[in-house]
Design a protein around this motif. Structure first.
Motif, short mmCIF file in Angstrom:
data_model
loop_
_atom_site.label_atom_id
_atom_site.label_comp_id
_atom_site.label_asym_id
_atom_site.label_seq_id
_atom_site.Cartn_x
_atom_site.Cartn_y
_atom_site.Cartn_z
N THR A 41 5.25 -41.03 -3.33
CA THR A 41 3.87 -40.58 -3.12
C THR A 41 2.97 -41.16 -4.21
O THR A 41 3.43 -41.54 -5.28
N LYS A 42 1.68 -41.23 -3.86
CA LYS A 42 0.68 -41.67 -4.85
C LYS A 42 -0.27 -40.51 -5.05
O LYS A 42 -0.98 -40.15 -4.13
N ASN A 43 -0.24 -39.87 -6.21
CA ASN A 43 -1.14 -38.74 -6.47
C ASN A 43 -1.96 -39.06 -7.70
O ASN A 43 -1.45 -39.60 -8.67
N HIS A 44 -3.21 -38.65 -7.65
CA HIS A 44 -4.10 -39.09 -8.73
C HIS A 44 -4.36 -38.07 -9.79
O HIS A 44 -4.98 -38.36 -10.80
N SER A 45 -3.86 -36.86 -9.56
CA SER A 45 -4.02 -35.84 -10.59
C SER A 45 -2.84 -34.90 -10.48
O SER A 45 -2.15 -34.85 -9.45
N LEU A 46 -2.67 -34.15 -11.55
CA LEU A 46 -1.58 -33.18 -11.57
C LEU A 46 -1.79 -32.13 -10.48
O LEU A 46 -0.83 -31.71 -9.82
#
Ligand SMILES: Cc1cc2nc3c(=O)[nH]c(=O)nc-3n(C[C@H](O)[C@H](O)[C@H](O)COP(=O)(O)O)c2cc1C
Length: 455
Positions: free
Chosen positions: A246-251
């Motif tokens: 997955t690509k997540n940009h924040s916690l």
């Protein structure tokens, strides 16, 4: 024992595949992807770093959404040349003992019967170290070169992939009984035909009688990876995947994602921990924080603007060639990778112009960057693993294999010292290294074990 973190290296069989334009960086060796030594050196390096696997992304077409042409993609090496992901694996397996290999193959364009054979062959040759990253493909240029008039709608792609998996599960798990091969020289009997079964699959998309062409390999079903982001994609992951990228940009975004995937997995009759979740990160390491940020600025300067705009056009399905670079990117629905568009249109903190999005997307496909000293990066990793509930990370590169090398040399020892990273591999097969010794095969609650043949 503290939660143990896992890593996969993220690569593709192209020069600088995920940091567009970085092929010209003085430290980049990605142009050597057409040599076996490039691959063997990377495999040895990641095994030294005790990584679970090398994840090899792939597309079967050119990034030609931009200006309706392959020109920009060709000029700036945007995942082009695109060599085959499977072929280097045998050479890498020969120089390693533990590292796994997770090639990407499209369930939209492959045939289950031949794909089952390819992956079983590799599972034999690697002694059980193979995975399959199941994708459904997003480029129109793939569809038109592979027998379709245009890309299938996303829902239909996932339906086809679901049946595809049912077919390969039957071939891998049920066609050959465990003791079918007898090697009986006196009676001139290699295998017992009573123990090699047809699968007689007849479905909406596939008719496959079988039997499977390959005797059982160490893992039988290779480890199943997937990276769905849409609701249908997430349900597909929850049903089938043992590893999710997955690509997540924040916690916060990661926390929501991991909770959602684990809840969906439980709804499928599996356990929360039966799926390992790997957000992608691009590490940028310096001996001081200031040096790391300077390095980041230098890397951004090497990003190719037009090449990345072409990459982003392919990822989002939007032709950005007519956009003013300072124009904002607007929210819309796409048949390509929705998550790649949402990153820039649904960011609660900022409206993104095309220029800003391109600068971001050009390093590690726009993934989150962990920038700082090895200790600072280890802190972030620990935080994302504990607070964000990640099981590990997918490590993207700016320059290859230098990014992997710096990570292995500086961040891995720091994590080992903290007791949150292995110093030895646990098992022999990839599945054992991901889930623990003894778990060589898919567990009984996985659909691979439940697929019913009609025989
Ligand atoms: C880390 C990561 C790697 C991916 N690698 C590939 C790839 O190699 N080939 C491909 O066709 N799609 C790849 N994808 C796209 C996914 O397979 C998927 O289509 C995408 O995340 C969108 O999900 P959705 O189809 O459910 O909307 C990747 C996605 C992520 C997050």
């Amino acid at each position: 024992m503290a939660k143990q973190i896992h890593f996969n290296g993220f690569i593709q069989n192209s020069p600088s595949p995920h940091s567009t334009g970085l092929w010209k960086h003085e430290k980049d060796e990605g142009v050597k992807h057409n040599t076996l030594t490039y691959w063997m050196d990377i495999a040895k390096l990641l095994e030294r770093g005790k990584f679970d696997s090398l994840f090899i992304a792939d597309v079967l077409g050119t990034y030609s959404v931009y200006n309706n042409s392959h020109q920009a993609a060709t000029e700036h090496a945007v995942q082009l040349p695109a060599h085959d992901p499977l072929i280097p694996i045998a050479a890498m397996a020969a120089v390693t003992e533990h590292l796994g290999f997770a090639p990407t193959i499209s369930a939209t364009y492959a045939q289950p019967y031949s794909l089952a054979r390819q992956l079983s062959t590799l599972d034999h040759l690697t002694n059980g170290r193979v995975a399959w990253n199941v994708v459904t493909s997003y480029l129109e240029s793939e569809a038109v070169n592979l027998g379709l008039t245009s890309r299938l709608p996303k829902e239909l792609r996932y339906d086809r992939a679901d049946e595809f998996l049912e077919v390969v599960y039957k071939l891998w798990e049920q066609s050959w009984e465990a003791n079918a091969v007898v090697y009986n020289r006196e009676n001139d009997r290699f295998a017992d035909p009573e123990k090699v079964h047809l699968i007689n699959h007849e479905g909406r998309f596939f008719q496959v009688p079988g039997p499977h062409l390959v005797e059982p390999s160490p893992q039988r079903t290779p480890v199943i990876f997937q990276a769905g982001a849409s609701p249908k994609g997430r349900d597909f992951a929850a049903k089938h995947a043992e590893g999710v990228f997955t690509k997540n940009h924040s916690l916060d975004a990661l926390k929501n994602y991991t909770a959602d995937i684990r809840n969906r997995t439980v709804k499928q009759g599996r356990n929360r921990e039966d799926v390992r979740i790997f957000p992608m990160i691009l590490p940028i390491i310096g001996s001081t924080e200031e040096e790391a940020y300077q390095k980041y600025e230098g890397l951004k300067e090497q990003v190719s603007y037009e090449g990345t705009a072409a990459l982003l056009s392919g990822h989002t399905g939007i032709d950005f060639s007519s956009y003013d670079p300072d124009q904002y990117i607007e929210d819309m629905e796409t048949e390509a990778v929705q998550g790649n568009l949402d990153m820039y249109t649904k960011d609660p903190n900022k409206k993104w112009t095309l220029r800003e999005a391109v600068k971001n997307h050009g390093l590690g496909n726009g993934t989150v960057k962990f920038i700082g000293t090895a200790e600072q990066i280890a802190d972030k990793i620990e935080e994302w693993a504990t607070v964000g509930d990640a099981d590990g990370f997918n490590i993207a590169q700016s320059y290859s294999p230098g990014t992997f090398q710096e990570f292995v040399d500086y961040v891995i020892p720091e994590l080992q010292q903290r007791g949150i990273y292995r110093t030895e591999y646990e098992g022999k097969t990839l599945r054992e290294n991901m889930f623990g010794k003894g778990r060589r095969h898919v567990p009984d609650n996985h659909p691979a074990r439940k697929a019913q043949t009609t025989v």
